[in-house]
Design an enzyme around this catalytic site. Structure first.
Site, short mmCIF file in Angstrom:
data_model
loop_
_atom_site.label_atom_id
_atom_site.label_comp_id
_atom_site.label_asym_id
_atom_site.label_seq_id
_atom_site.Cartn_x
_atom_site.Cartn_y
_atom_site.Cartn_z
CG ASP A 261 85.77 31.67 29.60
OD1 ASP A 261 85.92 32.65 28.85
OD2 ASP A 261 85.38 30.56 29.20
CG ASN A 262 88.87 28.94 27.74
OD1 ASN A 262 88.07 28.38 28.48
ND2 ASN A 262 88.63 29.15 26.46
#
Length: 494
Positions: A261-262
Site C-alpha cells: 500500500d506504499n
C-alpha cells in the site's frame, strides 16, 4: 480542541481549475468528507517551486487564507475532498482493507497534479488511528520529498507544512501538523489488491482502465502480449519500479516500510515515514525501528519490490486472463533493475561506457565499503573530487584496509584512463551528491522547529534542492554524522 467539521467553509477562488479524475470513478473507490480543522495554525515551511508547479501564486501561499486552507480549516473553492480505500500486504502479511487513514485528497488540478492533505483528521479508514500527523514526521516528509526531487529520483512533492499547538499522542505527546503533498497520482498497488481481494472485478477494471487512460495510454496501442493492455501495464509498472529501485540503491536510500500500500503505480517514492539515507555503508542496515525482522533492510529493497510487483500481478490477473502473460510482464523487472543499477554505478564512477570489467569493479568497491563501514555519501563525493584533482589521498583515508583499497584503485584507474578524466569528473559531480537528508540533519531541524525556529529547516531545504552544488560555507551539512546520530530511532509513527 478540534473545531466542528461544520465550521469548514469554502475559501475565495484562487484560480485553480480542478479536474477530479479520480473522483469520477465513483463512491466504490472513496468516501467524500471534509478535513477536521485545527486550532491556531501557523506556517512551518513552503516550497515556491511546487507552488509554481501547480500554478499557484507564491505570494498567495503566504496569506492567512492559504494557511487556513492547507491546514484543513477551510476548503479551496472547487476542491472535492475525499479519502480513498485500498488494501495491502504489510510486512509481508495480508492486512485486508486499509485506505487513506490520515490523508485527504482535495482533487486534481488542471496541471494534472493531485493535491493531498496528510494529517487532516480521521477518515473512515483510520481504523484505530487519530488521522493526524505530527510536526516531526511532517518536517521529515517535506524535506525528503524535495530532497529526492533534487536528486532526480521520482517522488511525490511537498507544497507546504502547517503546524498547530493541538496535542497528538505518539510515543509522547507532540503537536499536530499537516503536510500538503502533490503528485500526478496517489494510486497504489494496494488499490488494485483491494478490488481483486474482494472479487470486485468491475471496479478492478474501472481502476485499471482509468490508470491506463490517464497515465499509460501507450499500453492500449502495444503489440506486446498480443495487445493485452493490462499485461502491458504490469510490465510498464515493473520497469518504472525497477528504475526507481536502482536509484534508491545507488544513492543509499532506505525507505523503511515498503508495504504494497506504499508502492506507487507510477513508480514514485511515496509515504515518507521511517526512511534514512545511509551513513556508513552497511548493506543489511534496517532503518525502521518497527521492522523487527529486517524485512525492509537496505539490501533487500530490490527483492521486496519484486515481491510487491508479484502481488500486483496477482491482483491484475483477472484482467490479464493468462498467468503466463502476467509472468512475462513481471520478468522485465529482473532484466531492467540490474541494467539500471549498473548504469547508475558506472555514472557514480565516471565511466562513460559499459566494459567487461565493470561488474567486477563495482562489486569490488561495494564489498570494500561494507568491510570498512565507509560513509556512503562522503566516499562517492570524495572520489568525484579525487578524479577531478588527481589526488586520491582523501579517499584512501576513509579505509582502514588501505592495501585492499589501493588494489581496487589500480583497477579503477586502468578503466578510468580509457575515458576523458575531465568529463568523468564532471559526470561524477553531477551524480554523487554532496548533501543528503541524513537523520541527524533532519533531527536538528525538528528540534529547532519545536522551539519555533524554522531557519534550520529553510537552510536544509535550500541545500537539498540543489544537492550537487558546493554551497560554500555549508560544509558542516556534508560532514560525518556526530556520534549521537546512531542513537536516533525512526519507527512507523515517525
Amino acid at each position: 480542541m478540534n473545531l466542528p467539521a461544520e465550521s469548514v467553509t469554502p475559501t475565495a477562488d484562487i484560480g485553480l481549475a480542478w479536474k477530479h479524475g479520480f473522483a469520477a470513478l465513483g463512491p466504490d473507490f472513496f468516501t467524500e468528507l471534509r478535513p477536521t480543522p485545527l486550532p491556531a495554525p501557523h506556517w512551518v515551511g513552503t516550497s515556491t517551486a511546487v507552488a509554481q508547479l501547480i500554478g499557484l501564486d507564491a505570494d498567495w501561499l503566504q496569506r492567512d487564507e492559504a494557511l487556513q486552507a492547507f491546514t484543513g480549516n477551510t476548503l479551496l473553492a472547487g476542491s472535492r475532498p475525499l479519502a480513498s480505500v485500498y488494501s495491502g500486504h504489510q510486512f509481508g502479511v495480508w492486512a485486508g482493507q486499509l485506505g487513506d487513514g490520515r490523508a485527504i485528497l482535495l482533487g486534481e488540478t488542471a496541471a494534472g497534479l493531485e493535491i493531498q492533505l496528510k494529517g487532516a483528521g480521521r477518515t473512515p479508514y483510520s481504523r484505530m488511528g487519530d488521522g493526524r500527523a505530527v510536526l516531526r514526521s511532517s518536517i521529515r516528509e517535506f524535506l525528503c520529498s524535495e530532497a529526492m526531487h533534487g536528486l532526480g529520483i521520482p517522488t511525490s512533492r511537498a507544497l507546504c507544512i502547517t503546524g498547530s499547538p493541538a496535542p497528538v499522542r505518539r510515543e509522547e505527546v507532540e503537536t499536530a501538523s499537516v503536510v500538503t503533498r502533490v503528485a500526478p497520482s496517489f494510486v497504489r498497488f494496494g488499490h488494485f489488491e483491494h478490488f481483486a481481494a474482494n472479487d470486485l472485478q468491475a471496479q478492478l477494471k474501472t481502476l485499471a482502465d482509468y490508470v491506463i487512460a490517464r497515465y499509460y495510454p501507450e499500453c492500449r496501442d502495444t503489440r506486446d502480449f498480443g495487445g493485452n493492455a493490462y499485461a502491458a501495464l504490469l510490465q510498464d509498472v515493473s520497469e518504472r519500479t525497477a528504475h526507481l529501485m536502482a536509484q534508491w540503491q545507488a544513492v543509499g536510500f532506505c525507505h523503511g516500510v515498503m508495504n504494497t500500500d506504499n508502492m506507487s503505480i507510477l513508480g514514485l517514492t511515496i509515504d515518507y515515514g521511517p526512511f534514512q539515507f545511509l551513513d556508513a555503508f552497511v548493506p543489511g542496515h534496517v532503518c525502521n525501528h518497527s521492522d523487527n525482522q529486517g524485512r525492509y533492510a537496505y539490501n533487500r529493497q530490490p527483492n521486496v519490490a519484486y515481491w510487491n510487483l508479484f502481488c500486483l500481478a496477482q491482483a491484475l490477473l483477472p484482467l490479464i486472463g493468462d498467468q503466463e502473460l502476467a509472468k512475462g510482464a513481471l520478468e522485465s523487472y529482473k532484466t531492467v533493475f540490474p541494467e539500471a543499477f549498473m548504469a547508475r554505478m558506472r555514472s557514480k564512477l565516471g565511466l562513460a561506457q559499459a566494459r567487461e570489467k565493470d561488474a567486477e569493479l563495482i562489486d569490488g568497491i561495494l564489498v570494500l565499503l561494507a568491510q570498512n563501514a565507509v560513509d556512503h555519501t562522503i566516499f562517492w563525493r570524495r572520489l568525484s573530487h579525487a578524479v577531478q584533482q588527481d589526488d586520491f589521498e582523501p579517499v584512501r583515508d576513509l579505509f582502514a584496509d588501505r592495501t585492499a583499497f589501493n588494489n581496487w584503485l589500480l583497477s579503477y584507474s586502468e578503466l578510468l584512463a580509457l575515458d576523458n578524466k575531465a568529463l568523468a569528473a564532471n559526470l561524477m559531480l553531477k551524480t554523487n551528491p554532496k548533501f543528503v537528508l541524513r537523520n541527524h540533519l533532519g533531527e536538528q531541524a525538528i528540534r529547532a522547529a519545536k522551539l519555533g525556529d524554522f531557519s534550520e529547516l529553510q537552510t536544509l531545504q535550500r541545500l537539498l534542492e540543489h544537492p550537487f552544488d558546493e554551497h560554500p560555507g555549508h560544509d558542516a551539512y556534508a560532514a560525518f554524522p556526530p556520534d549521537w546520530a546512531s542513537s536516533i530511532e525512526i519507527s512507523c509513527s515517525s
